[in-house]
Design a protein around this motif. Structure first.
Motif, PDB file in Angstrom:
ATOM      1  N   LEU A 175       0.797   9.631  10.645  1.00 20.07           N
ATOM      2  CA  LEU A 175       1.368   8.721   9.662  1.00 20.07           C
ATOM      3  C   LEU A 175       1.874   7.450  10.339  1.00 20.07           C
ATOM      4  N   ASP A 176       2.529   7.586  11.484  1.00 22.67           N
ATOM      5  CA  ASP A 176       3.051   6.403  12.165  1.00 22.67           C
ATOM      6  C   ASP A 176       1.917   5.469  12.584  1.00 22.67           C
ATOM      7  N   GLU A 177       0.818   6.040  13.026  1.00 22.87           N
ATOM      8  CA  GLU A 177      -0.334   5.204  13.395  1.00 22.87           C
ATOM      9  C   GLU A 177      -0.915   4.498  12.163  1.00 22.87           C
ATOM     10  N   VAL A 178      -0.908   5.164  11.026  1.00 28.04           N
ATOM     11  CA  VAL A 178      -1.392   4.549   9.793  1.00 28.04           C
ATOM     12  C   VAL A 178      -0.461   3.426   9.355  1.00 28.04           C
ATOM     13  N   VAL A 179       0.841   3.658   9.439  1.00 25.58           N
ATOM     14  CA  VAL A 179       1.809   2.622   9.085  1.00 25.58           C
ATOM     15  C   VAL A 179       1.624   1.395   9.977  1.00 25.58           C
ATOM     16  N   GLN A 209      -3.421   2.814  -2.805  1.00 26.89           N
ATOM     17  CA  GLN A 209      -2.738   4.004  -2.282  1.00 26.89           C
ATOM     18  C   GLN A 209      -3.646   4.698  -1.280  1.00 26.89           C
ATOM     19  N   VAL A 210      -3.069   5.135  -0.156  1.00 21.85           N
ATOM     20  CA  VAL A 210      -3.819   5.905   0.829  1.00 21.85           C
ATOM     21  C   VAL A 210      -2.964   7.061   1.333  1.00 21.85           C
ATOM     22  N   SER A 211      -3.628   8.116   1.736  1.00 24.39           N
ATOM     23  CA  SER A 211      -2.925   9.212   2.407  1.00 24.39           C
ATOM     24  C   SER A 211      -2.856   8.912   3.898  1.00 24.39           C
ATOM     25  N   GLY A 212      -1.918   9.557   4.574  1.00 21.31           N
ATOM     26  CA  GLY A 212      -1.770   9.337   6.007  1.00 21.31           C
ATOM     27  C   GLY A 212      -1.248  10.585   6.691  1.00 21.31           C
ATOM     28  N   GLY A 213      -1.794  10.883   7.865  1.00 27.03           N
ATOM     29  CA  GLY A 213      -1.380  12.082   8.587  1.00 27.03           C
ATOM     30  C   GLY A 213      -1.730  13.360   7.850  1.00 27.03           C
ATOM     31  N   SER A 214      -2.810  13.340   7.068  1.00 29.41           N
ATOM     32  CA  SER A 214      -3.109  14.433   6.143  1.00 29.41           C
ATOM     33  C   SER A 214      -3.672  15.668   6.832  1.00 29.41           C
ATOM     34  N   ARG A 215      -3.394  16.817   6.226  1.00 26.95           N
ATOM     35  CA  ARG A 215      -4.036  18.080   6.562  1.00 26.95           C
ATOM     36  C   ARG A 215      -4.593  18.662   5.271  1.00 26.95           C
ATOM     37  N   THR A 216      -5.831  19.095   5.301  1.00 27.50           N
ATOM     38  CA  THR A 216      -6.439  19.700   4.107  1.00 27.50           C
ATOM     39  C   THR A 216      -6.520  21.214   4.267  1.00 27.50           C
ATOM     40  N   ILE A 276       0.868  -1.175   0.000  1.00 24.04           N
ATOM     41  CA  ILE A 276       0.000   0.000   0.000  1.00 24.04           C
ATOM     42  C   ILE A 276       0.911   1.233   0.000  1.00 24.04           C
ATOM     43  N   VAL A 277       0.808   2.045  -1.046  1.00 25.53           N
ATOM     44  CA  VAL A 277       1.641   3.245  -1.177  1.00 25.53           C
ATOM     45  C   VAL A 277       1.044   4.372  -0.338  1.00 25.53           C
ATOM     46  N   LEU A 278       1.917   5.116   0.320  1.00 21.71           N
ATOM     47  CA  LEU A 278       1.498   6.213   1.202  1.00 21.71           C
ATOM     48  C   LEU A 278       1.907   7.562   0.625  1.00 21.71           C
TER      49      LEU A 278
END
Length: 472
Positions: free
Chosen positions: A369-373, A337-344, A85-87
């Motif tokens: 991001l670390d929690e997503v990983v 592919q998913v985003s992680g630790g994102s801010r919009t 899964i690409v981040l």
């Protein structure tokens, strides 16, 4: 007007009558289990489905057919992408916008939202914050504004981003999600070294599109819809499509999306590199109650599964718009592919508190991001920060050919493990590191090519010793 997927004219390759005829066809056959099973068998060959076949699976009423669709989608995802899964993360440069899009809080008439545009120094701080998380690939986002968001500003920003090397951090791939532009401007973006050019159609229904975009340059349906053609003419061979599900009926837009992919394949020999599947969600001055076509979870996940079968080689992207439970289910149905630790928000990584009122949409999955990983590892996936294909020129038809013949795994698998080793060496929490280390060793042992396995083992050891960037 005749349906012509080779035509460069939007209303010919996204032909309204053909979509209506397809809808009539699937309505008449939605209970035809024999036909649907035949389509599933064709899908098992991993050569894709046309828009009529895929639409029929999407509208299938039989629960066994829908379950078989989900299972096949998972099989195909694993066949081409394995458990990788690409981040990535979005980076908002500016929310100045002159468009009147009724579903986006950046619209011109919204006087409540603070307008911001990052300076190059602010971009530097944002990138450093992203690098400190461990990100290697970004998707740039801006509103459309002829003064604030010029091509010169964007090109300068891309140059700034690529120039920043903080500790062991580096952004290796910059994807760009900006408004439709000219062939010349796409050529300049290509020369600046962007990865994928991304543009969401929002909806393929022309009259609804025009109602949703009453003012501004984005209101030109044809110019917007033909943007991918101009991008490819400008040399960008990795393009990313998508619709905002919920703006129109999901069946109409799903058919239009696949027709767009068929058109790009027919005209340029390569379809979209990625397809994104966002849903309408709440945001500043935007209410879901205004959108009666909002898509429920079960249908949304079925859309993901059918998309994976229809375009088996294409990356499918899901952002933090979706809550964790939906993302978890979608990963087993085809999302790669998913985003992680994102801010919009504009400036949200370096100064989140100052930027909190400038969000384009609400983030449902607010984990770091670390929690997503860690979550990906716990769910049996392999988090990847790989950008090697883009950096080695494996783009467009070259990438697709490797993917179709199964050779891409020899590149993606080892590079995913090497970039995961980089992440756990430089950024991971002790818990995430503990989860990742046995996964890396197990997956190394599973690499079938002894030469590739030996190279991967040697490079991972060198990463542990402090060496970085093997063109990953």
């Amino acid at each position: 007007m005749k349906y012509d997927k080779y035509s460069a004219h939007a209303e010919e390759f996204i032909n309204h009558q053909e979509i209506l005829d397809t809808i009539a066809y699937v309505e008449a056959n939605k209970d035809n289990k024999e036909l649907q099973r035949a389509i599933l068998e064709k899908g098992r060959e991993a050569k894709g489905l046309d828009h009529r076949e895929a639409a029929l699976l999407l509208l299938a009423t039989d629960e066994d057919i829908r379950q078989a669709t989900a299972e096949l989608a998972g099989e195909l995802k694993h066949r081409f992408y394995g458990r990788r899964i690409v981040l990535f993360a979005p980076l908002y440069l500016s929310n100045y916008c002159v468009n009147g899009c009724t579903y986006c809080p950046y619209h011109l008439k919204n006087k409540q939202i603070p307008r911001r545009k990052l300076t190059q120094e602010e971009i530097r701080q944002e990138v450093i914050a992203l690098q400190d998380m461990g990100h290697k690939r970004l998707a740039l986002e801006t509103g459309e504004h002829p003064v604030h968001n010029t091509m010169e500003y964007l090109l300068e920003s891309i140059e700034t981003i690529y120039s920043i090397h903080h500790k062991n951090g580096a952004i290796r791939r910059v994807n760009v999600n900006i408004a439709a532009t000219t062939v010349e401007n796409y050529r300049r973006l290509h020369e600046a070294g962007i990865g994928t050019y991304i543009l969401f159609q929002e909806t393929y229904h022309k009259s609804n599109y025009e109602a949703l975009h009453p003012t501004g340059p984005k209101s030109d349906y044809a110019y917007h819809t033909e943007a991918m053609d101009r991008a490819m003419e400008g040399g960008i061979d990795d393009v990313g499509c998508g619709v905002l599900f919920g703006l129109n009926t999901y069946l109409y837009d799903f058919i239009g999306l696949l027709m767009h992919a068929e058109h790009l394949e027919a005209r340029f020999g390569v379809g979209p590199h990625t397809i994104s599947v966002p849903r309408i969600c709440p945001a500043d001055d935007i209410s879901l109650g205004d959108f009666p076509n909002a898509v429920p979870d079960d249908i949304f996940l079925h859309i993901v599964a059918v998309a994976r079968i229809a375009v088996p080689y294409t990356g499918i992207i899901m952002s933090t718009r979706e809550r964790a439970s939906v993302r978890s289910a979608a990963l087993h149905l085809g999302v790669s592919q998913v985003s992680g630790g994102s801010r919009t928000t504009v400036g949200g990584y370096a100064n989140e508190a100052d930027a909190k009122d400038s969000a384009q949409f609400d983030v449902s999955d607010q984990r770091t991001l670390d929690e997503v990983v860690a979550w990906l590892l716990e769910e049996g996936h392999i988090p990847s920060f790989c950008t090697a294909c883009y950096r080695e020129g494996r783009t467009g038809d070259r990438f697709m050919q490797l993917c179709k013949n199964g050779q891409i795994a020899n590149c993606c698998g080892p590079n995913a493990l090497m970039t995961l080793e980089e992440y756990i060496s430089d950024y991971a929490s002790p818990h995430t590191r503990q989860l990742a280390e046995p996964v890396i060793q197990r997956e190394l042992a599973l690499i079938p090519n002894p030469k590739v396995q030996a190279i991967a083992r040697e490079r991972i050891q060198r990463i542990k010793e402090g060496e970085r960037d093997f063109r990953l």
